[in-house]
Design a protein around this motif. Structure first.
Motif, PDB file in Angstrom:
ATOM      1  N   THR A  86       1.165  -0.952   0.162  1.00  0.00           N
ATOM      2  CA  THR A  86       0.427   0.010   0.074  1.00  0.00           C
ATOM      3  C   THR A  86       0.900   1.359   0.109  1.00  0.00           C
ATOM      4  O   THR A  86       1.977   1.123   0.349  1.00  0.00           O
ATOM      5  CB  THR A  86      -0.858   0.200   1.170  1.00  0.00           C
ATOM      6  N   ARG A  87       0.327   3.011  -0.152  1.00  0.00           N
ATOM      7  CA  ARG A  87       0.458   3.465   0.276  1.00  0.00           C
ATOM      8  C   ARG A  87       1.480   3.887   0.884  1.00  0.00           C
ATOM      9  O   ARG A  87       2.692   4.622   1.380  1.00  0.00           O
ATOM     10  CB  ARG A  87      -0.024   4.579  -1.308  1.00  0.00           C
ATOM     11  N   ASP A  88       0.900   3.848   2.486  1.00  0.00           N
ATOM     12  CA  ASP A  88       1.137   3.581   3.322  1.00  0.00           C
ATOM     13  C   ASP A  88       2.511   2.992   3.830  1.00  0.00           C
ATOM     14  O   ASP A  88       3.066   3.490   4.210  1.00  0.00           O
ATOM     15  CB  ASP A  88      -0.106   3.361   4.430  1.00  0.00           C
ATOM     16  N   GLN A  89       2.415   1.855   3.361  1.00  0.00           N
ATOM     17  CA  GLN A  89       3.281   0.852   3.652  1.00  0.00           C
ATOM     18  C   GLN A  89       4.966   1.270   2.765  1.00  0.00           C
ATOM     19  O   GLN A  89       5.747   1.289   3.882  1.00  0.00           O
ATOM     20  CB  GLN A  89       3.334  -0.695   3.005  1.00  0.00           C
ATOM     21  N   LEU A  90       4.353   2.063   2.155  1.00  0.00           N
ATOM     22  CA  LEU A  90       5.807   2.280   1.247  1.00  0.00           C
ATOM     23  C   LEU A  90       6.284   3.342   1.854  1.00  0.00           C
ATOM     24  O   LEU A  90       7.170   3.883   1.951  1.00  0.00           O
ATOM     25  CB  LEU A  90       5.469   2.614  -0.616  1.00  0.00           C
ATOM     26  N   GLU A  91       5.913   4.502   1.930  1.00  0.00           N
ATOM     27  CA  GLU A  91       5.848   5.733   2.464  1.00  0.00           C
ATOM     28  C   GLU A  91       7.002   5.658   4.298  1.00  0.00           C
ATOM     29  O   GLU A  91       7.448   6.013   4.649  1.00  0.00           O
ATOM     30  CB  GLU A  91       4.684   6.839   3.269  1.00  0.00           C
ATOM     31  N   ARG A  92       5.809   4.477   4.627  1.00  0.00           N
ATOM     32  CA  ARG A  92       6.664   4.211   6.001  1.00  0.00           C
ATOM     33  C   ARG A  92       8.328   3.533   5.756  1.00  0.00           C
ATOM     34  O   ARG A  92       8.819   3.703   6.406  1.00  0.00           O
ATOM     35  CB  ARG A  92       6.094   3.007   6.657  1.00  0.00           C
ATOM     36  N   ARG A  93       8.267   2.897   4.815  1.00  0.00           N
ATOM     37  CA  ARG A  93       9.747   2.543   4.543  1.00  0.00           C
ATOM     38  C   ARG A  93      10.703   3.459   3.828  1.00  0.00           C
ATOM     39  O   ARG A  93      12.032   3.373   3.678  1.00  0.00           O
ATOM     40  CB  ARG A  93       9.009   1.245   3.720  1.00  0.00           C
ATOM     41  N   LEU A  94       9.718   4.547   3.005  1.00  0.00           N
ATOM     42  CA  LEU A  94      11.167   5.192   2.144  1.00  0.00           C
ATOM     43  C   LEU A  94      11.100   6.683   3.034  1.00  0.00           C
ATOM     44  O   LEU A  94      12.026   7.442   2.880  1.00  0.00           O
ATOM     45  CB  LEU A  94      10.113   6.230   1.102  1.00  0.00           C
ATOM     46  N   ILE A 134       4.349   8.628  -3.841  1.00  0.00           N
ATOM     47  CA  ILE A 134       4.758   7.303  -4.098  1.00  0.00           C
ATOM     48  C   ILE A 134       4.503   7.814  -5.365  1.00  0.00           C
ATOM     49  O   ILE A 134       5.093   6.818  -6.047  1.00  0.00           O
ATOM     50  CB  ILE A 134       3.942   6.732  -3.254  1.00  0.00           C
ATOM     51  N   GLU A 135       2.672   8.343  -5.781  1.00  0.00           N
ATOM     52  CA  GLU A 135       2.874   8.067  -6.957  1.00  0.00           C
ATOM     53  C   GLU A 135       4.300   8.650  -8.440  1.00  0.00           C
ATOM     54  O   GLU A 135       4.396   8.144  -8.758  1.00  0.00           O
ATOM     55  CB  GLU A 135       1.303   8.724  -7.553  1.00  0.00           C
ATOM     56  N   TYR A 136       4.591   9.789  -7.685  1.00  0.00           N
ATOM     57  CA  TYR A 136       5.481  10.683  -8.649  1.00  0.00           C
ATOM     58  C   TYR A 136       6.849  10.031  -8.577  1.00  0.00           C
ATOM     59  O   TYR A 136       7.630   9.239  -9.560  1.00  0.00           O
ATOM     60  CB  TYR A 136       5.440  12.058  -7.535  1.00  0.00           C
ATOM     61  N   HIS A 137       7.196   8.874  -7.813  1.00  0.00           N
ATOM     62  CA  HIS A 137       8.557   7.900  -7.670  1.00  0.00           C
ATOM     63  C   HIS A 137       8.371   6.756  -8.025  1.00  0.00           C
ATOM     64  O   HIS A 137       9.401   6.295  -9.739  1.00  0.00           O
ATOM     65  CB  HIS A 137       9.173   7.737  -6.447  1.00  0.00           C
ATOM     66  N   VAL A 138       6.721   6.302  -8.450  1.00  0.00           N
ATOM     67  CA  VAL A 138       6.618   5.331  -9.403  1.00  0.00           C
ATOM     68  C   VAL A 138       6.416   5.826 -10.600  1.00  0.00           C
ATOM     69  O   VAL A 138       7.132   5.060 -11.717  1.00  0.00           O
ATOM     70  CB  VAL A 138       5.441   4.764  -8.890  1.00  0.00           C
TER      71      VAL A 138
END
Length: 225
Positions: A170-178, A190-194
């Motif tokens: 999920t976007r939240d999971q990815l944000e928490r790791r980045l 996240i959408e920007y980096h993808v």
């Protein structure tokens, strides 16, 4: 990779955080056992560096409680005790690895990468799939043998998706790791980096699961349709 650092010595903690950041890690630093335990319960981390001599609730208790609760996060113990019985005791108590003080920062970084790699079933440092070769230690990415230049965030996102290939993040999971504490997260980060990863690598490499998040398909095994 996002790391939780639990160390009460300000000088050592500051040095560890700075050294790990230079190697590309995101580091959240806590200074006591109770805060470390709260972060373990509510945070999203790839590994933990745990000093045993924490105030309030010592590291041994934090480690024991984490394992009793079923937490599988890789935990590397910092210790000044280099006697064999002490090292055996740390490992038997649930530590995945240990490092003796004074700490060599490059050894610490290598041990953390190895722990995270093994936690995701990766035998080697390099991760390879779909024509990509990602090397966490040197922050290099090759596509069909050609070097690709990525920003730090793009590299971390690609690394996370490759480690979790076949799993929808999920976007939240990815944000928490980045992003670590205090780092501002734009609503469409996240959408920007993808978008940029797709442009630099291949449009279909990262799949969007509408309403959920993103995934990188797991490579098919030879002989499977």
């Amino acid at each position: 990779m996002r790391i939780l650092l639990a160390e009460d010595d300000n000088l050592l903690g500051d040095g560890l955080r700075a050294g790990l950041r230079q190697q590309g890690f995101l580091v959240d630093w806590v200074r006591d056992g109770a805060t470390a335990q709260r972060e373990l319960a509510g945070g999203t981390y790839d590994a933990m560096v745990l000093d045993l001599g924490l105030p309030g609730k010592d590291g041994t208790e934090v480690l024991a409680d984490a394992r009793r609760s079923g937490l599988k996060l890789p935990i590397l113990v910092l210790t000044a005790r280099d006697a064999v019985p002490d090292r055996i005791g740390h490992l038997d108590a649930g530590a995945d690895d240990y490092i003796i003080k004074p700490v060599d920062l490059f050894e610490l970084g290598a041990r953390l990468r190895a722990l995270v790699r093994r936690a995701h079933g990766q035998a080697e440092d390099a991760i390879e799939m779909h024509g990509l070769r990602l090397l966490p230690a040197s922050h290099e990415v090759l596509l069909n043998g050609e070097a690709v230049t990525l920003s730090a965030r793009e590299f971390d996102l690609l690394h996370t998706l490759m480690l979790n290939a076949g799993r929808v993040m999920t976007r939240d999971q990815l944000e928490r790791r980045l992003y670590s504490w205090g780092q501002e997260v734009e609503s469409n980060a996240i959408e920007y980096h993808v978008h940029h990863l797709r442009r630099k690598l291949a449009p279909g490499l990262i799949e969007t699961v509408r309403g959920v998040g993103y995934t990188m398909p797991r490579p098919q095994r030879p002989g499977r349709a």
